[in-house]
Design a protein around this motif. Structure first.
Motif, PDB file in Angstrom:
ATOM      1  N   UNK A   1       0.829  -1.205   0.000  1.00 50.92           N
ATOM      2  CA  UNK A   1       0.000   0.000   0.000  1.00 50.92           C
ATOM      3  C   UNK A   1       0.862   1.252   0.000  1.00 50.92           C
ATOM      4  N   UNK A   2       1.969   1.200   0.736  1.00 47.92           N
ATOM      5  CA  UNK A   2       2.868   2.346   0.796  1.00 47.92           C
ATOM      6  C   UNK A   2       3.646   2.507  -0.506  1.00 47.92           C
TER       7      UNK A   2
ATOM      8  N   UNK B   1      -0.759  17.458  -4.358  1.00 49.41           N
ATOM      9  CA  UNK B   1       0.103  16.283  -4.343  1.00 49.41           C
ATOM     10  C   UNK B   1       0.004  15.493  -3.045  1.00 49.41           C
ATOM     11  N   UNK B   2      -0.621  16.090  -2.021  1.00 50.67           N
ATOM     12  CA  UNK B   2      -0.734  15.409  -0.732  1.00 50.67           C
ATOM     13  C   UNK B   2      -2.060  14.660  -0.564  1.00 50.67           C
ATOM     14  N   UNK B   3      -2.933  14.740  -1.549  1.00 55.94           N
ATOM     15  CA  UNK B   3      -4.234  14.068  -1.443  1.00 55.94           C
ATOM     16  C   UNK B   3      -4.080  12.564  -1.191  1.00 55.94           C
TER      17      UNK B   3
ATOM     18  N   UNK C   1      -4.792   7.853   2.418  1.00 54.06           N
ATOM     19  CA  UNK C   1      -4.142   6.797   3.198  1.00 54.06           C
ATOM     20  C   UNK C   1      -4.511   6.949   4.675  1.00 54.06           C
ATOM     21  N   UNK C   2      -4.521   8.171   5.171  1.00 50.80           N
ATOM     22  CA  UNK C   2      -4.896   8.426   6.561  1.00 50.80           C
ATOM     23  C   UNK C   2      -6.325   7.968   6.825  1.00 50.80           C
ATOM     24  N   UNK C   3      -7.220   8.288   5.926  1.00 48.75           N
ATOM     25  CA  UNK C   3      -8.622   7.891   6.104  1.00 48.75           C
ATOM     26  C   UNK C   3      -8.752   6.360   6.169  1.00 48.75           C
ATOM     27  N   UNK C   4      -8.000   5.667   5.319  1.00 50.03           N
ATOM     28  CA  UNK C   4      -8.035   4.201   5.325  1.00 50.03           C
ATOM     29  C   UNK C   4      -7.473   3.643   6.636  1.00 50.03           C
TER      30      UNK C   4
END
Length: 329
Positions: free
Chosen positions: A103-104, A150-152, A157-160
């Protein structure tokens, strides 16, 4: 309804107009109606500057000065130092237990930044940047995060990660929303304005420095002569007119397309507009320069406030995970 905002910057150098357009001006507005936390991200700066920690130390106060210069008020916004809130590191470790390496690796921002830095073999900290950022946001249960385009992927990822934690243990963390700011192209026209690429205009840039930088800025490559019809949409300088000189942008565009204004006159016009923007920032910054004790006390106070919230959140996290072994009932 009041929201809790988390935002910040990596402490790798002075901030620039790209930061101002993309996030800083929004932060000044947000602090008037929301609870704002502004983080000096020194740990995340180490993902690319681990071999130069002295640079991070040198720039900590410089970034704080940039915040004050644009109007971020320590009485309205909590400014704090990331590494001095150890609960963020603890939450990062917990999140890392259920975030896969794949994922990363597939995070488009990670791939783009790795390419920009020439990394072929990724360091653990660099690859885990989104996990650390998720902890930055989650520790204070931020609901709104001002970011550049670009940070979206990091916010997604944070939400997940937050959803995964809440599903595994208990719904104690909050899914944030992104507030996306505008993107500003660098002076060289090769991509976004960036400290590392050397194509930026710093917020404390003097009039003389500004004139030199803008004079060297790339323009429409198809314009050979002054009266050649131009194409404003491919010219970085016109982008600055659109963002910082809206009253004249329409006229500049029309004149450029007709070939009735040359690049020299166009650049002189944006220098005047940008200098008008930066002058009050320079004046405000000068009030605090050299007042290291004041800056340190401001950051210490803010960090203490942030840590108090972090301790509460980590208490809830440990309880949800049933690892609050010796908690007093």
């Amino acid at each position: 309804m009041q929201q809790r905002v988390l935002t910040g910057d990596r402490v790798t150098g002075k901030l620039h107009l790209g930061h101002y357009l993309g996030s800083l001006q929004n932060r000044v507005l947000l602090q008037e109606r929301h609870e704002c936390f502004v983080m000096l991200a020194d740990v995340q700066a180490l993902t690319t500057h681990f071999d130069r920690p002295g640079l991070i130390r040198d720039h900590l106060r410089q970034v704080a000065l940039d915040y004050l210069s644009v109007g971020i008020d320590p009485g309205k916004s909590t400014m704090f130092v990331q590494s001095l809130v150890p609960e963020i590191a603890e939450l990062t470790v917990i999140f890392s237990m259920f975030v896969t390496v794949n994922a990363l690796r597939h995070n488009p921002t990670i791939k783009a930044e790795a390419a920009a830095h020439g990394y072929t073999d990724l360091y653990y900290g660099f690859l885990g940047y989104p996990v650390s950022q998720a902890a930055d946001i989650a520790f204070c249960k931020a609901t709104l995060v001002p970011v550049g385009e670009d940070q979206i992927p990091h916010i997604e990822q944070t939400r997940k990660i937050v959803r995964r934690f809440n599903d595994l243990y208990a719904p104690v963390l909050v899914e944030p929303q992104a507030l996306v700011g505008d993107r500003l192209e660098g002076l060289d026209g090769t991509g976004k304005m960036s400290k590392s690429l050397g194509n930026a205009i710093a917020l404390d840039c003097t009039t003389e420095e500004l004139e030199v930088k803008v004079k060297r800025a790339k323009t429409d490559p198809s314009r050979i002569r002054k009266d050649d019809p131009g194409h404003p949409d491919v010219c970085p300088v016109y982008g600055y007119h659109r963002s910082f000189n809206p009253d004249e942008a329409g006229e500049i565009r029309e004149s450029c397309e007709k070939g009735t204004i040359g690049c020299t006159a166009c650049k002189a016009s944006i220098v005047r507009a940008l200098d008008g923007l930066l002058k009050p920032l320079r004046e405000r910054r000068s009030r605090y320069e050299g007042k290291d004790a004041f800056l340190d006390e401001m950051l210490i106070d803010g960090t203490e406030r942030a840590r108090a919230i972090a301790k509460t959140t980590m208490g809830e996290v440990r309880e949800a995970m049933k690892i609050d072994y010796f908690a007093r009932k």
